[in-house]
Motif scaffolding. Structure first.
Motif, PDB file in Angstrom:
ATOM      1  N   PRO A 124       0.806  -1.228   0.000  1.00  0.00           N
ATOM      2  CA  PRO A 124       0.000   0.000   0.000  1.00  0.00           C
ATOM      3  C   PRO A 124       0.834   1.271   0.000  1.00  0.00           C
ATOM      4  CG  PRO A 124      -0.878  -1.579   1.568  1.00  0.00           C
ATOM      5  CD  PRO A 124       0.437  -2.125   1.103  1.00  0.00           C
ATOM      6  N   GLU A 125       2.046   1.203   0.565  1.00  0.00           N
ATOM      7  CA  GLU A 125       2.881   2.391   0.611  1.00  0.00           C
ATOM      8  C   GLU A 125       3.366   2.800  -0.775  1.00  0.00           C
ATOM      9  OE1 GLU A 125       5.996   2.288   3.438  1.00  0.00           O
ATOM     10  OE2 GLU A 125       4.732   1.606   5.084  1.00  0.00           O
ATOM     11  N   LEU A 126       3.383   1.858  -1.709  1.00  0.00           N
ATOM     12  CA  LEU A 126       3.802   2.182  -3.068  1.00  0.00           C
ATOM     13  C   LEU A 126       2.879   3.219  -3.697  1.00  0.00           C
ATOM     14  CD1 LEU A 126       4.754  -1.321  -4.512  1.00  0.00           C
ATOM     15  CD2 LEU A 126       6.320   0.531  -3.891  1.00  0.00           C
ATOM     16  N   ALA A 127       1.597   3.109  -3.420  1.00  0.00           N
ATOM     17  CA  ALA A 127       0.629   4.030  -4.009  1.00  0.00           C
ATOM     18  C   ALA A 127       0.907   5.472  -3.594  1.00  0.00           C
ATOM     19  CB  ALA A 127      -0.789   3.633  -3.616  1.00  0.00           C
ATOM     20  N   GLU A 128       1.455   5.645  -2.382  1.00  0.00           N
ATOM     21  CA  GLU A 128       1.745   6.990  -1.897  1.00  0.00           C
ATOM     22  C   GLU A 128       2.905   7.640  -2.638  1.00  0.00           C
ATOM     23  OE1 GLU A 128      -0.007   8.744   0.316  1.00  0.00           O
ATOM     24  OE2 GLU A 128      -1.432   7.088   0.320  1.00  0.00           O
ATOM     25  N   LEU A 129       3.677   6.847  -3.375  1.00  0.00           N
ATOM     26  CA  LEU A 129       4.837   7.370  -4.094  1.00  0.00           C
ATOM     27  C   LEU A 129       4.496   7.797  -5.516  1.00  0.00           C
ATOM     28  CD1 LEU A 129       7.490   4.689  -3.061  1.00  0.00           C
ATOM     29  CD2 LEU A 129       6.952   6.854  -1.938  1.00  0.00           C
ATOM     30  N   ILE A 130       3.248   7.634  -5.899  1.00  0.00           N
ATOM     31  CA  ILE A 130       2.875   7.823  -7.302  1.00  0.00           C
ATOM     32  C   ILE A 130       2.094   9.111  -7.518  1.00  0.00           C
ATOM     33  CG2 ILE A 130       1.446   6.881  -9.168  1.00  0.00           C
ATOM     34  CD1 ILE A 130       2.106   4.101  -8.051  1.00  0.00           C
ATOM     35  N   ARG A 131       2.498   9.832  -8.552  1.00  0.00           N
ATOM     36  CA  ARG A 131       1.717  10.944  -9.081  1.00  0.00           C
ATOM     37  C   ARG A 131       1.715  10.732 -10.594  1.00  0.00           C
ATOM     38  NH1 ARG A 131       1.652  10.939  -4.429  1.00  0.00           N
ATOM     39  NH2 ARG A 131       1.673  12.647  -2.904  1.00  0.00           N
ATOM     40  N   ALA A 132       0.699  10.063 -11.085  1.00  0.00           N
ATOM     41  CA  ALA A 132       0.687   9.619 -12.476  1.00  0.00           C
ATOM     42  C   ALA A 132      -0.359  10.361 -13.299  1.00  0.00           C
ATOM     43  CB  ALA A 132       0.420   8.111 -12.545  1.00  0.00           C
ATOM     44  N   ILE A 133      -0.032  10.619 -14.567  1.00  0.00           N
ATOM     45  CA  ILE A 133      -0.948  11.384 -15.411  1.00  0.00           C
ATOM     46  C   ILE A 133      -2.143  10.557 -15.861  1.00  0.00           C
ATOM     47  CG2 ILE A 133       0.920  12.874 -16.188  1.00  0.00           C
ATOM     48  CD1 ILE A 133       0.769  11.445 -18.900  1.00  0.00           C
ATOM     49  N   GLU A 134      -2.029   9.235 -15.824  1.00  0.00           N
ATOM     50  CA  GLU A 134      -3.166   8.419 -16.245  1.00  0.00           C
ATOM     51  C   GLU A 134      -4.370   8.623 -15.336  1.00  0.00           C
ATOM     52  OE1 GLU A 134      -2.177   4.002 -14.938  1.00  0.00           O
ATOM     53  OE2 GLU A 134      -0.376   5.189 -15.340  1.00  0.00           O
ATOM     54  N   TYR A 135      -4.118   9.053 -14.088  1.00  0.00           N
ATOM     55  CA  TYR A 135      -5.215   9.280 -13.149  1.00  0.00           C
ATOM     56  C   TYR A 135      -5.804  10.684 -13.263  1.00  0.00           C
ATOM     57  CZ  TYR A 135      -2.977   5.126 -11.258  1.00  0.00           C
ATOM     58  OH  TYR A 135      -2.418   3.875 -11.130  1.00  0.00           O
ATOM     59  N   LEU A 136      -5.208  11.509 -14.109  1.00  0.00           N
ATOM     60  CA  LEU A 136      -5.778  12.833 -14.379  1.00  0.00           C
ATOM     61  C   LEU A 136      -6.914  12.762 -15.396  1.00  0.00           C
ATOM     62  CD1 LEU A 136      -2.519  14.966 -14.905  1.00  0.00           C
ATOM     63  CD2 LEU A 136      -3.952  14.923 -12.852  1.00  0.00           C
ATOM     64  N   GLN A 137      -6.897  11.715 -16.211  1.00  0.00           N
ATOM     65  CA  GLN A 137      -7.769  11.635 -17.373  1.00  0.00           C
ATOM     66  C   GLN A 137      -8.771  10.488 -17.257  1.00  0.00           C
ATOM     67  OE1 GLN A 137      -5.903  12.796 -21.098  1.00  0.00           O
ATOM     68  NE2 GLN A 137      -3.916  12.534 -20.115  1.00  0.00           N
ATOM     69  N   PRO A 138      -9.830  10.538 -18.066  1.00  0.00           N
ATOM     70  CA  PRO A 138     -10.839   9.478 -18.021  1.00  0.00           C
ATOM     71  C   PRO A 138     -10.206   8.106 -18.223  1.00  0.00           C
ATOM     72  CG  PRO A 138     -11.606  11.331 -19.333  1.00  0.00           C
ATOM     73  CD  PRO A 138     -10.148  11.579 -19.038  1.00  0.00           C
ATOM     74  N   PRO A 139     -10.714   7.077 -17.525  1.00  0.00           N
ATOM     75  CA  PRO A 139     -11.945   7.088 -16.715  1.00  0.00           C
ATOM     76  C   PRO A 139     -11.742   7.527 -15.261  1.00  0.00           C
ATOM     77  CG  PRO A 139     -11.081   4.882 -16.798  1.00  0.00           C
ATOM     78  CD  PRO A 139     -10.162   5.712 -17.658  1.00  0.00           C
ATOM     79  N   HIS A 140     -10.513   7.905 -14.894  1.00  0.00           N
ATOM     80  CA  HIS A 140     -10.238   8.222 -13.491  1.00  0.00           C
ATOM     81  C   HIS A 140     -10.329   9.706 -13.173  1.00  0.00           C
ATOM     82  CE1 HIS A 140      -8.942   4.101 -13.312  1.00  0.00           C
ATOM     83  NE2 HIS A 140      -7.984   4.317 -14.180  1.00  0.00           N
ATOM     84  N   GLY A 141     -10.009  10.557 -14.130  1.00  0.00           N
ATOM     85  CA  GLY A 141      -9.961  11.997 -13.878  1.00  0.00           C
ATOM     86  C   GLY A 141     -10.702  12.785 -14.936  1.00  0.00           C
ATOM     87  N   PRO A 142     -10.777  14.117 -14.776  1.00  0.00           N
ATOM     88  CA  PRO A 142     -11.638  14.937 -15.628  1.00  0.00           C
ATOM     89  C   PRO A 142     -10.980  15.521 -16.872  1.00  0.00           C
ATOM     90  CG  PRO A 142     -10.804  16.275 -13.838  1.00  0.00           C
ATOM     91  CD  PRO A 142     -10.236  14.880 -13.638  1.00  0.00           C
ATOM     92  N   ILE A 143      -9.653  15.372 -17.016  1.00  0.00           N
ATOM     93  CA  ILE A 143      -8.968  16.066 -18.113  1.00  0.00           C
ATOM     94  C   ILE A 143      -8.946  15.179 -19.363  1.00  0.00           C
ATOM     95  CG2 ILE A 143      -6.845  17.190 -18.855  1.00  0.00           C
ATOM     96  CD1 ILE A 143      -6.226  17.786 -15.953  1.00  0.00           C
ATOM     97  N   ALA A 144      -9.883  15.403 -20.249  1.00  0.00           N
ATOM     98  CA  ALA A 144      -9.988  14.646 -21.501  1.00  0.00           C
ATOM     99  C   ALA A 144      -9.476  15.526 -22.634  1.00  0.00           C
ATOM    100  CB  ALA A 144     -11.429  14.228 -21.752  1.00  0.00           C
ATOM    101  N   LEU A 145      -8.313  15.215 -23.144  1.00  0.00           N
ATOM    102  CA  LEU A 145      -7.716  16.025 -24.201  1.00  0.00           C
ATOM    103  C   LEU A 145      -8.268  15.631 -25.565  1.00  0.00           C
ATOM    104  CD1 LEU A 145      -3.974  15.997 -23.036  1.00  0.00           C
ATOM    105  CD2 LEU A 145      -5.747  17.705 -22.549  1.00  0.00           C
TER     106      LEU A 145
END
Length: 200
Positions: A124-145
């Motif tokens: 679970p600690e691995l997730a805290e090390l991640i800042r990934a762009i895939e989570y900015l965009q659909p289906p996870h985030g709102p930025i659809a280019l």
């Protein structure tokens, strides 16, 4: 979104390893040579010397690299930028979106994995090390280019979610050596050189 853009945003596979065993420092880098670009717009060697013996996960120093530029269409391009760490599980990704029509660009820091995906990480600690762009965009985030996206649209969506953004690249890289900066418009010279001529 096209298959190329989906591929550009694809995730990665994590092997089981304790996050506590990671070295959070950035590598020692020789910045005597300038940022080096490849024909596909990818680059290496950008950045500024880091305080090597300190935890620099949440700073902007160290080495930066860019993956190949993706043509979104109608004068828009996208690129994934990454900061390089000694620990293979630290991910600091930035989504660079450039509108070659206007000469404007915006960079958005990636975000944490959403709660529903935390189960895919062996530690679970691995997730805290991640800042990934895939989570900015659909289906996870709102930025659809798309080919009609504007920098102002991306800025509004990112600001609404409190994502970290950069729009003034001169200020962002002000203390970087000039030879070690990256050009957010570089990809325009590959896919839309005629638009750069208009801008000039």
């Amino acid at each position: 979104m096209t298959a190329a853009i989906v591929s550009f945003l694809a995730g990665f596979f994590l092997q089981g390893m304790s996050a506590l065993a990671c070295d959070f420092r950035v590598p020692l880098i020789d910045f005597e040579n300038p940022t080096e670009y490849s024909a596909d717009g990818s680059f290496v060697g950008a950045g500024i010397d880091a305080f090597h013996n300190q935890d620099s996960v949440d700073r902007d120093d160290g080495m930066w690299r860019g993956l190949p530029v993706i043509d979104i269409g109608s004068g828009r391009i996208g690129q994934r930028l990454e900061r390089v760490f000694l620990c293979p599980f630290v991910r600091r990704e930035y989504l660079l979106f450039t509108d070659c029509n206007s000469g404007e660009a915006i960079m958005v820091l990636g975000t944490l994995p959403p709660p529903e995906l935390l189960g895919q990480f062996p530690d679970p600690e691995l997730a805290e090390l991640i800042r990934a762009i895939e989570y900015l965009q659909p289906p996870h985030g709102p930025i659809a280019l798309s080919r009609v996206s504007e920098v102002s649209d991306v800025l509004a969506l990112a600001s609404a979610e409190d994502f970290r953004v950069v729009t003034d690249f001169d200020e962002f890289m002000a203390i970087w050596p000039r030879r070690s900066r990256f050009d957010p418009l570089h990809g325009c010279s590959i896919y839309y050189p005629e638009l750069l001529e208009v801008e000039q």
